[in-house]
Design an enzyme around this catalytic site. Structure first.
Site, PDB file in Angstrom:
ATOM      1  CG  ASN A  45      23.093  -1.249 -25.539  1.00 45.46           C
ATOM      2  OD1 ASN A  45      24.324  -1.272 -25.425  1.00 45.46           O
ATOM      3  ND2 ASN A  45      22.293  -1.943 -24.762  1.00 45.46           N
ATOM      4  CE  LYS A  50      20.622  -5.849 -27.636  1.00 48.30           C
ATOM      5  NZ  LYS A  50      20.794  -6.080 -26.231  1.00 48.30           N
ATOM      6  NE  ARG A  93      23.463  -0.518 -20.827  1.00 49.27           N
ATOM      7  CZ  ARG A  93      22.932  -1.678 -20.504  1.00 49.27           C
ATOM      8  NH1 ARG A  93      22.106  -2.265 -21.333  1.00 49.27           N
ATOM      9  NH2 ARG A  93      23.206  -2.244 -19.356  1.00 49.27           N
ATOM     10  CG  HIS A 148      22.416  -4.099 -14.255  1.00 52.86           C
ATOM     11  ND1 HIS A 148      22.659  -5.216 -13.498  1.00 52.86           N
ATOM     12  CD2 HIS A 148      22.445  -4.506 -15.537  1.00 52.86           C
ATOM     13  CE1 HIS A 148      22.845  -6.258 -14.302  1.00 52.86           C
ATOM     14  NE2 HIS A 148      22.720  -5.851 -15.545  1.00 52.86           N
ATOM     15  NE  ARG A 196      28.167 -11.547 -16.592  1.00 52.76           N
ATOM     16  CZ  ARG A 196      27.489 -10.413 -16.706  1.00 52.76           C
ATOM     17  NH1 ARG A 196      27.508  -9.522 -15.735  1.00 52.76           N
ATOM     18  NH2 ARG A 196      26.786 -10.156 -17.786  1.00 52.76           N
ATOM     19  NE  ARG A 219      13.256 -17.731 -21.438  1.00 54.56           N
ATOM     20  CZ  ARG A 219      13.298 -16.765 -22.341  1.00 54.56           C
ATOM     21  NH1 ARG A 219      12.196 -16.251 -22.800  1.00 54.56           N
ATOM     22  NH2 ARG A 219      14.447 -16.327 -22.807  1.00 54.56           N
ATOM     23  N   GLY A 262      14.496  -9.563 -17.047  1.00 52.56           N
ATOM     24  CA  GLY A 262      13.906 -10.794 -17.595  1.00 52.56           C
ATOM     25  C   GLY A 262      13.376 -11.772 -16.562  1.00 52.56           C
ATOM     26  CD  GLU A 313      18.865  -1.294 -18.525  1.00 56.73           C
ATOM     27  OE1 GLU A 313      18.259  -2.204 -19.125  1.00 56.73           O
ATOM     28  OE2 GLU A 313      20.004  -1.437 -18.066  1.00 56.73           O
TER      29      GLU A 313
HETATM   30  P1  ADP Z   1      19.839  -9.110 -20.244  1.00 56.78           P
HETATM   31  O1  ADP Z   1      20.666  -9.091 -19.004  1.00 56.78           O
HETATM   32  O2  ADP Z   1      20.486  -9.817 -21.395  1.00 56.78           O
HETATM   33  O3  ADP Z   1      19.198  -7.788 -20.601  1.00 56.78           O
HETATM   34  P2  ADP Z   1      17.107  -9.990 -19.665  1.00 56.78           P
HETATM   35  O4  ADP Z   1      16.729  -8.921 -18.715  1.00 56.78           O
HETATM   36  O5  ADP Z   1      16.445 -10.022 -20.999  1.00 56.78           O
HETATM   37  O6  ADP Z   1      18.668 -10.101 -19.846  1.00 56.78           O
HETATM   38  O7  ADP Z   1      16.840 -11.393 -18.938  1.00 56.78           O
HETATM   39  C1  ADP Z   1      17.161 -12.609 -19.515  1.00 56.78           C
HETATM   40  C2  ADP Z   1      16.787 -13.709 -18.536  1.00 56.78           C
HETATM   41  O8  ADP Z   1      15.400 -13.589 -18.253  1.00 56.78           O
HETATM   42  C3  ADP Z   1      17.017 -15.118 -19.045  1.00 56.78           C
HETATM   43  O9  ADP Z   1      17.591 -15.912 -18.030  1.00 56.78           O
HETATM   44  C4  ADP Z   1      15.615 -15.613 -19.341  1.00 56.78           C
HETATM   45  O10 ADP Z   1      15.495 -16.972 -19.122  1.00 56.78           O
HETATM   46  C5  ADP Z   1      14.811 -14.863 -18.314  1.00 56.78           C
HETATM   47  N1  ADP Z   1      13.411 -14.791 -18.736  1.00 56.78           N
HETATM   48  C6  ADP Z   1      12.892 -14.124 -19.774  1.00 56.78           C
HETATM   49  N2  ADP Z   1      11.562 -14.370 -19.878  1.00 56.78           N
HETATM   50  C7  ADP Z   1      11.261 -15.210 -18.872  1.00 56.78           C
HETATM   51  C8  ADP Z   1      10.071 -15.848 -18.410  1.00 56.78           C
HETATM   52  N3  ADP Z   1       8.930 -15.669 -19.035  1.00 56.78           N
HETATM   53  N4  ADP Z   1      10.163 -16.636 -17.327  1.00 56.78           N
HETATM   54  C9  ADP Z   1      11.331 -16.816 -16.689  1.00 56.78           C
HETATM   55  N5  ADP Z   1      12.471 -16.266 -17.069  1.00 56.78           N
HETATM   56  C10 ADP Z   1      12.442 -15.476 -18.132  1.00 56.78           C
END
Ligand code: ADP
Length: 400
Positions: A7, A14, A90, A179, A240, A285, A331, A386
């Protein structure tokens, strides 16, 4: 067969190495700050983790470093580079040219280049990763897996904007969606778990991460999705804005004395969303913790996220006329039980009801059904993957 999944970002790369017999990841890592210093993280099964600073001038150097670590007697898992059977990349934007993954050749590279105006930040970076692998691993087949490909099945009424049609014809301005690999993986897993044929099945996938999008999947194919020409459209995201009245742009331009690209690229893409509303953070978070402590703007940012997710779920249910399942992924979708509860709280009218105890996912399962008795729409939490999808596409195309 071993497959390397790459990626490539503008200053990062990555990687994950898959053993396709077991579908397990043998090693993964990240080269970052490429061209601006450099740092590498590498983690292989059964080996000590590595993290170190090293000058990484370009992507070719980064790929050399990856191969070196993968074949390192102490930190690696391969005897030599020839064990890498193929590389899967990717790629952000495949425009209207790619509705599925493809083996990379000169024509594919030219098409990815033609899509640069649609993905100006990502496509050049993806190409750097592809060219670097071709240099370091000559003769190893490479496959491109596009974020946009899954969405190419949308009907025209989903992807044509109601602007003069000539701009679609002249400049290919339309909804593309992103996505796609995640939406394809999660909707495919849902059908497998539920034991139904994808073609008989409708679902809504909520991919909620730093970038977020929802996808309406009808009969196993994308029917509509919330991101648009670019990944700025749709629900509220980390930085965004998501969808808004385009006149916000001209109004801000006039008030700030700035041009549209500043307002869109800087304000709407980088300073908005959870960060812009809460003034605290783009990370859910942090916003969630502040909201739980009573911070009003954090509460508002969280409420907007819930509101915009529900907005698209409702729209997609109405568009498809039938929903068999909803899945939460990425996430936020995988990890935040309260958000899932809030989003689904008002969806009882359409047959969605979740089990609040199961929803807490105390065992941290990667795939979990959280449907409550009596619901007619089933609800799931599914960890997206993915990279596995890219590895599987790569294997299938190489074997073919
Ligand atoms: P990306 O789009 O960069 O791949 P991710 O799928 O890793 O992002 O998601 C990142 C988001 O997920 C962040 O807003 C983070 O706060 C949230 N997140 C990750 N772990 C947790 C958790 N345990 N509880 C709540 N939100 C989380």
């Amino acid at each position: 067969m071993y497959i390397l999944v790459i990626n490539g970002g503008s200053s990062s790369l990555k990687y994950q190495l898959f053993d396709m017999d077991t579908r397990k990841v043998l090693a993964k890592g990240l080269c970052e700050r490429i061209g601006k210093g450099g740092r590498m993280r590498h983690n292989a099964v059964g080996r000590n983790k590595l993290e170190f600073d090293i000058d990484i001038p370009d992507h070719t150097f980064a790929v050399r470093l990856v191969v070196k670590k993968l074949t390192d007697p102490q930190y690696g898992v391969l005897k030599d580079m020839s064990q890498i059977g193929a590389v899967g990349h990717r790629v952000l934007h495949g425009g209207q040219w790619f509705s599925e993954s493809v083996v990379i050749d000169d024509d594919v590279i030219a098409a990815i280049e033609r899509c640069i105006p649609l993905g100006p930040l990502h496509n050049p970076a993806n190409l750097m990763g592809i060219r670097a692998c071709a240099t370091v691993m000559p003769g190893v087949p490479q496959v491109a897996v596009f974020d946009t490909a899954f969405h190419q099945s949308m009907p025209k009424s989903s992807y044509i904007y109601a602007i003069p049609y000539k701009y679609y014809e002249k400049y290919a301005i339309r909804r593309y969606g992103f996505h796609g690999t995640s939406h394809r993986y999660v909707s495919g897993r849902l059908a497998e778990i539920m034991g139904v044929k994808p073609e008989d099945f409708n679902c809504i996938v909520c991919h909620l991460g730093n970038g977020s999008s929802l996808c309406a999947v009808r009969g196993g194919k994308c029917f509509d999705t919330s991101m648009g020409l670019t990944p700025l459209d749709g629900v509220e995201m980390g930085t965004r804005s998501g969808a808004l009245d385009p006149a916000v742009v001209s109004t801000l331009c006039a008030r700030l004395g700035k041009d549209a690209s500043y307002v869109v690229d800087q304000i709407l893409n980088k300073e908005s969303g959870l960060l812009g509303v809460s003034g605290i953070s783009s990370d859910f978070r942090d916003v969630n913790a502040a909201a739980d402590e009573g911070n009003e703007r954090a509460i508002l940012a969280r409420d907007i996220l819930v509101h915009t997710i529900r907005h698209y779920i409702g729209a997609y249910a109405a568009e498809m006329g039938r929903v068999d399942a909803i899945a939460f992924t990425a996430g936020i979708g995988e990890n935040n039980a309260a958000l899932r509860e809030n989003v689904t709280d008002t969806l009882g009218f359409m047959g969605v009801k979740i089990d609040k105890v199961k929803n807490l996912n105390p065992d941290r399962k990667e795939e979990l059904e959280i449907t409550a008795p009596g619901a007619t729409v089933r609800t799931f939490v599914i960890a997206t993957n993915e990279e596995l999808m890219i590895a599987l596409d790569t294997e299938r195309l190489i074997k073919a």
